[in-house]
Design a protein around this motif. Structure first.
Motif, PDB file in Angstrom:
ATOM      1  N   SER A 144       0.779  -1.240   0.000  1.00 12.01           N
ATOM      2  CA  SER A 144       0.000   0.000   0.000  1.00 12.01           C
ATOM      3  C   SER A 144       0.810   1.290   0.000  1.00 12.01           C
ATOM      4  O   SER A 144       0.219   2.364   0.127  1.00 12.01           O
ATOM      5  N   MET A 145       2.105   1.215  -0.103  1.00  9.60           N
ATOM      6  CA  MET A 145       2.934   2.418  -0.001  1.00  9.60           C
ATOM      7  C   MET A 145       2.431   3.495  -0.969  1.00  9.60           C
ATOM      8  O   MET A 145       2.194   3.227  -2.136  1.00  9.60           O
ATOM      9  N   GLY A 146       2.244   4.685  -0.444  1.00 14.80           N
ATOM     10  CA  GLY A 146       1.778   5.799  -1.265  1.00 14.80           C
ATOM     11  C   GLY A 146       0.276   5.954  -1.323  1.00 14.80           C
ATOM     12  O   GLY A 146      -0.235   6.920  -1.890  1.00 14.80           O
ATOM     13  N   SER A 147      -0.448   5.023  -0.720  1.00 19.99           N
ATOM     14  CA  SER A 147      -1.912   5.070  -0.837  1.00 19.99           C
ATOM     15  C   SER A 147      -2.567   6.085   0.086  1.00 19.99           C
ATOM     16  O   SER A 147      -3.746   6.393  -0.083  1.00 19.99           O
ATOM     17  N   VAL A 148      -1.827   6.627   1.046  1.00 11.05           N
ATOM     18  CA  VAL A 148      -2.403   7.659   1.919  1.00 11.05           C
ATOM     19  C   VAL A 148      -2.667   8.929   1.109  1.00 11.05           C
ATOM     20  O   VAL A 148      -3.644   9.620   1.331  1.00 11.05           O
TER      21      VAL A 148
ATOM     22  N   GLY B 244      -5.429  10.799  -4.983  1.00 12.89           N
ATOM     23  CA  GLY B 244      -5.233  11.347  -6.318  1.00 12.89           C
ATOM     24  C   GLY B 244      -6.111  12.581  -6.451  1.00 12.89           C
ATOM     25  O   GLY B 244      -7.319  12.479  -6.408  1.00 12.89           O
ATOM     26  N   TRP B 245      -5.503  13.720  -6.548  1.00 13.00           N
ATOM     27  CA  TRP B 245      -6.284  14.949  -6.631  1.00 13.00           C
ATOM     28  C   TRP B 245      -5.480  16.002  -7.372  1.00 13.00           C
ATOM     29  O   TRP B 245      -4.273  15.904  -7.527  1.00 13.00           O
ATOM     30  N   CYS B 246      -6.144  17.027  -7.805  1.00 18.51           N
ATOM     31  CA  CYS B 246      -5.521  18.112  -8.533  1.00 18.51           C
ATOM     32  C   CYS B 246      -5.894  19.410  -7.829  1.00 18.51           C
ATOM     33  O   CYS B 246      -7.030  19.600  -7.419  1.00 18.51           O
ATOM     34  N   SER B 247      -4.930  20.302  -7.729  1.00 18.83           N
ATOM     35  CA  SER B 247      -5.181  21.559  -7.034  1.00 18.83           C
ATOM     36  C   SER B 247      -4.714  22.728  -7.881  1.00 18.83           C
ATOM     37  O   SER B 247      -3.684  23.331  -7.618  1.00 18.83           O
ATOM     38  N   GLY B 248      -5.444  23.017  -8.886  1.00 18.23           N
ATOM     39  CA  GLY B 248      -5.127  24.193  -9.681  1.00 18.23           C
ATOM     40  C   GLY B 248      -3.932  24.005 -10.587  1.00 18.23           C
ATOM     41  O   GLY B 248      -3.406  22.920 -10.750  1.00 18.23           O
TER      42      GLY B 248
ATOM     43  N   VAL C 239       2.485  21.539  -0.654  1.00 21.58           N
ATOM     44  CA  VAL C 239       2.175  21.532   0.777  1.00 21.58           C
ATOM     45  C   VAL C 239       1.428  20.255   1.152  1.00 21.58           C
ATOM     46  O   VAL C 239       1.763  19.586   2.138  1.00 21.58           O
ATOM     47  N   MET C 240       0.430  19.882   0.376  1.00 18.85           N
ATOM     48  CA  MET C 240      -0.352  18.678   0.687  1.00 18.85           C
ATOM     49  C   MET C 240       0.500  17.419   0.543  1.00 18.85           C
ATOM     50  O   MET C 240       0.348  16.478   1.313  1.00 18.85           O
ATOM     51  N   ASP C 241       1.417  17.397  -0.428  1.00 15.57           N
ATOM     52  CA  ASP C 241       2.326  16.253  -0.565  1.00 15.57           C
ATOM     53  C   ASP C 241       3.148  16.064   0.711  1.00 15.57           C
ATOM     54  O   ASP C 241       3.325  14.944   1.185  1.00 15.57           O
TER      55      ASP C 241
END
Length: 142
Positions: free
Chosen positions: A81-85, A88-92, A107-109
Motif C-alpha cells: 500500500s505504499m503511497g496510498s495515503v 489522487g487529486w488536482c489543485s489548480g 504543501v499537501m504532498d
C-alpha cells in the motif's frame, strides 16, 4: 490504504495460526471473505518476497515461510500500500497567478508524506504474532 494490506496481514496471521498446515487460496479466501483470485494475487507478492512458500498442484497450497515475531505490519504496508495515503487529486495550475493554487500540491504532498510516515512508524510496532495474539484475546473474551 487498499485491501491488499488487510488480505496480506490476515493471510499471514492465518498461516501463523496453523504453521504446520498448508492452506489453499480457496481456504484463505473463505477465511478472509474475498475472491480466491484476489488472495492469489496477494500471496504471489508474499511469495516473491519470501514471506510464504507455495506448493503447486494437487495437495498444494501456501505455508508460512517467515517468523511471525519478526514480520511487521509496516513491512506489509510497504509491500501492498505504499503511497496510498496520498489521494489522487488536482489543485489548480502552477501557472496561475494564485499563491494557493501554485503551492497547494507541494504543501499537501508534505502533509500526506508525514501522515504516511507516522502510519508506518505505528505499524512498525505490530508484528504478525501480535495480530494473532490479539485475535486469540478477542476469541477468549467471547
Amino acid at each position: 490504504m487498499n485491501s491488499e494490506f488487510t488480505i496480506a496481514v490476515h493471510s499471514l496471521a492465518l498461516l501463523a495460526y496453523r504453521p504446520d498446515h498448508m492452506a489453499t487460496s480457496d481456504m484463505i479466501a473463505h477465511n478472509v471473505c474475498t475472491h480466491p483470485a484476489r488472495v492469489r494475487k496477494v500471496m504471489a507478492m508474499l511469495r516473491k518476497q519470501g514471506y510464504v512458500a507455495a506448493k503447486e498442484g494437487i495437495g498444494g497450497g501456501f505455508l508460512l515461510n517467515c517468523n511471525p515475531d519478526e514480520v511487521t505490519l509496516a513491512e506489509m504496508y510497504r509491500l501492498t500500500s505504499m503511497g496510498s495515503v496520498k489521494p489522487g487529486w488536482c489543485s489548480g495550475d502552477e501557472e496561475q497567478d494564485c499563491m494557493i493554487a501554485c503551492n497547494m500540491a507541494t504543501v499537501m504532498d508534505h502533509i500526506f508524506s508525514g501522515a504516511e510516515k507516522q502510519l508506518i512508524d505505528y505499524f512498525g510496532q505490530w508484528t504478525i504474532r501480535d495480530v494473532l495474539e490479539q485475535v486469540r484475546k478477542e476469541q477468549q473474551s467471547k
